[in-house]
Design an enzyme around this catalytic site. Structure first.
Site, mmCIF file in Angstrom:
data_model
loop_
_atom_site.group_PDB
_atom_site.id
_atom_site.type_symbol
_atom_site.label_atom_id
_atom_site.label_comp_id
_atom_site.label_asym_id
_atom_site.label_seq_id
_atom_site.Cartn_x
_atom_site.Cartn_y
_atom_site.Cartn_z
ATOM 1 N N TYR A 126 -6.146 4.325 4.743
ATOM 2 C CA TYR A 126 -5.246 3.507 5.681
ATOM 3 C C TYR A 126 -6.201 2.742 6.692
ATOM 4 O O TYR A 126 -6.113 1.540 6.687
ATOM 5 C CB TYR A 126 -4.181 4.209 6.329
ATOM 6 C CG TYR A 126 -3.392 3.608 7.251
ATOM 7 C CD1 TYR A 126 -2.314 2.620 6.535
ATOM 8 C CD2 TYR A 126 -3.338 3.461 8.636
ATOM 9 C CE1 TYR A 126 -1.285 2.046 7.260
ATOM 10 C CE2 TYR A 126 -2.548 2.758 9.315
ATOM 11 C CZ TYR A 126 -1.639 2.119 8.742
ATOM 12 O OH TYR A 126 -0.508 1.306 9.646
ATOM 13 N N ALA A 171 -9.363 2.365 6.583
ATOM 14 C CA ALA A 171 -10.428 1.298 5.934
ATOM 15 C C ALA A 171 -9.543 0.075 5.512
ATOM 16 O O ALA A 171 -10.203 -1.049 5.649
ATOM 17 C CB ALA A 171 -10.715 1.754 4.325
HETATM 18 P P1 NDP Z 1 7.999 0.198 7.074
HETATM 19 O O1 NDP Z 1 7.699 1.357 6.100
HETATM 20 O O2 NDP Z 1 9.343 0.341 7.832
HETATM 21 O O3 NDP Z 1 7.894 -1.143 6.622
HETATM 22 C C1 NDP Z 1 7.138 -1.663 5.420
HETATM 23 C C2 NDP Z 1 7.661 -2.579 4.517
HETATM 24 O O4 NDP Z 1 6.516 -3.038 3.767
HETATM 25 C C3 NDP Z 1 8.764 -2.038 3.726
HETATM 26 O O5 NDP Z 1 10.119 -2.808 3.436
HETATM 27 C C4 NDP Z 1 8.333 -1.684 2.251
HETATM 28 O O6 NDP Z 1 9.385 -1.836 1.301
HETATM 29 C C5 NDP Z 1 7.084 -2.996 2.272
HETATM 30 N N1 NDP Z 1 6.327 -3.007 1.337
HETATM 31 C C6 NDP Z 1 5.675 -1.931 0.671
HETATM 32 N N2 NDP Z 1 4.949 -1.994 -0.216
HETATM 33 C C7 NDP Z 1 4.969 -3.227 -0.558
HETATM 34 C C8 NDP Z 1 4.676 -4.423 -1.382
HETATM 35 N N3 NDP Z 1 3.707 -4.048 -2.541
HETATM 36 N N4 NDP Z 1 4.675 -5.752 -1.551
HETATM 37 C C9 NDP Z 1 5.819 -6.167 -0.308
HETATM 38 N N5 NDP Z 1 6.446 -5.266 0.500
HETATM 39 C C10 NDP Z 1 5.897 -3.851 0.277
HETATM 40 O O7 NDP Z 1 6.669 0.209 7.897
HETATM 41 P P2 NDP Z 1 6.334 -0.454 9.339
HETATM 42 O O8 NDP Z 1 7.549 -1.419 9.618
HETATM 43 O O9 NDP Z 1 6.282 0.867 10.174
HETATM 44 O O10 NDP Z 1 5.050 -1.100 8.936
HETATM 45 C C11 NDP Z 1 4.799 -2.472 9.060
HETATM 46 C C12 NDP Z 1 3.454 -2.912 8.944
HETATM 47 O O11 NDP Z 1 2.940 -2.164 10.081
HETATM 48 C C13 NDP Z 1 2.486 -2.138 7.881
HETATM 49 O O12 NDP Z 1 1.600 -2.934 7.527
HETATM 50 C C14 NDP Z 1 1.904 -0.932 8.686
HETATM 51 O O13 NDP Z 1 0.892 -0.424 8.436
HETATM 52 C C15 NDP Z 1 1.840 -1.309 10.247
HETATM 53 N N6 NDP Z 1 1.720 -0.700 11.203
HETATM 54 C C16 NDP Z 1 2.796 0.390 11.365
HETATM 55 C C17 NDP Z 1 2.489 0.817 12.547
HETATM 56 C C18 NDP Z 1 3.638 2.158 13.022
HETATM 57 O O14 NDP Z 1 3.416 2.936 13.692
HETATM 58 N N7 NDP Z 1 4.990 2.140 12.264
HETATM 59 C C19 NDP Z 1 1.462 1.264 13.372
HETATM 60 C C20 NDP Z 1 0.460 0.188 12.867
HETATM 61 C C21 NDP Z 1 0.510 -0.513 11.955
HETATM 62 P P3 NDP Z 1 9.967 -0.566 0.646
HETATM 63 O O15 NDP Z 1 10.135 0.522 1.986
HETATM 64 O O16 NDP Z 1 11.292 -1.317 0.197
HETATM 65 O O17 NDP Z 1 9.127 -0.005 -0.543
#
Ligand code: NDP
Length: 264
Positions: A156, A158
């Site tokens: 993650y 990286a």
């Molecule tokens: P969630 O899991 O709530 O949301 C992530 C979303 O990305 C989900 O709807 C998921 O779909 C979708 N997703 C996963 N794989 C794919 C793919 N291959 N193509 C398109 N969509 C995809 O997580 P967060 O809202 O917390 O995270 C959102 C972003 O913020 C991420 O990049 C995360 O790394 C980053 N982030 C989050 C933090 C946190 O504390 N929550 C902290 C720092 C960064 P589905 O669930 O339907 O599979």
């Protein structure tokens, strides 16, 4: 007149958590939002909620790992909306925590595929249109894990460090087209991604955060909306940390607190 009236925004991973909050915030500010996600259910719900609050949005199924699907999705959006002003590369997963030598090659590749390759494909395909209109705002979702690293999350971290490299270099490459590229680094934010960690340590994390709470997806959406708006016109290649001050805390603070308590 709202800040983003007449603008078209694309959000990946818009079906839950931070992506959903960003989609709703951009819509509240007047943007037409293309909420995309790998699965239909969450993304369609986001769009339904935007419609219910009077906003304009559409859902498209998009797996950001699929370079061809990314191109056809951006083409479709441009043909339908006539512009692509804002791209939020938000889709992501956390992966399973494990010491680095125990992370499987398959999981490593998948993490980098979603976060890094997916963001690159979307950036590239949308930049084509942003260059034509001489305007664009690209936001890459990095993480505090790219500021402090995070034990057990080499894959993650990286991926999130790589997004900073992508942000900074593409900021320079695209600046002459009036396209800015910036990143967000959220700390621990309440979402399905952090369910496990919050179930274990919510109180500890909240009390060690200087601003005293766990961040919400809406907190991140506020910063995303600023970077997505014309207001951020002189910012490019930067990242904004959205963590309530969590990164500043270290063991010495506890020592100093004890020391001050004993001397005062
Ligand atoms: P969630 O899991 O709530 O949301 C992530 C979303 O990305 C989900 O709807 C998921 O779909 C979708 N997703 C996963 N794989 C794919 C793919 N291959 N193509 C398109 N969509 C995809 O997580 P967060 O809202 O917390 O995270 C959102 C972003 O913020 C991420 O990049 C995360 O790394 C980053 N982030 C989050 C933090 C946190 O504390 N929550 C902290 C720092 C960064 P589905 O669930 O339907 O599979």
């Amino acid at each position: 007149m709202k800040k983003l009236d007449g603008q078209t925004a694309i959000v990946t991973g818009a079906g839950s958590g931070i992506g959903k909050a960003i989609s709703k915030k951009l819509s509240n500010e007047g943007a037409y939002v293309w909420a995309t996600d790998v699965q239909e259910g969450g993304g369609k719900k986001t769009v339904q909620e935007i419609h219910e609050s009077g906003g304009k949005a559409d859902f498209l199924q998009l797996d950001v790992r699929d370079a061809d699907q990314v191109i056809s999705t951006m083409d479709l959006i441009y043909k339908s909306s006539g512009r692509i002003d804002i791209l939020v590369n938000n889709a992501g997963i956390s992966g399973n925590p494990a010491p680095v030598d125990l992370i499987s090659n398959e999981e490593w590749k998948n993490l980098l595929d979603i976060h890094v390759n997916g963001s690159f494909y979307c950036l590239k395909a949308s930049a084509k249109y942003m260059k034509m209109q001489n305007y664009g705002r690209i936001i890459n979702m990095s993480s505090l894990a790219s500021e402090t690293s995070l034990q057990g999350f080499a894959h993650y971290a990286a991926a999130k460090y790589a997004l900073l490299g992508l942000t900074e270099t593409s900021a320079k490459d695209l600046a002459s087209y009036n396209i800015t590229v910036n990143a967000l680094k959220p700390g621990i934010i309440r979402s399905t991604l952090t369910d496990g960690i919050l179930a274990m340590a919510e109180e500890r994390i909240a009390t060690s955060t200087p601003l005293g709470k766990i961040g919400s997806p809406e907190d991140v959406a506020e910063a995303a909306c600023f970077l997505a708006s014309p207001d951020s016109h002189f910012l490019t290649g930067i990242s904004i940390i959205v963590d309530g001050g969590f990164r500043l805390v270290n063991e010495m603070d506890k020592v100093m607190t004890e020391m001050m308590a004993s001397t005062n």
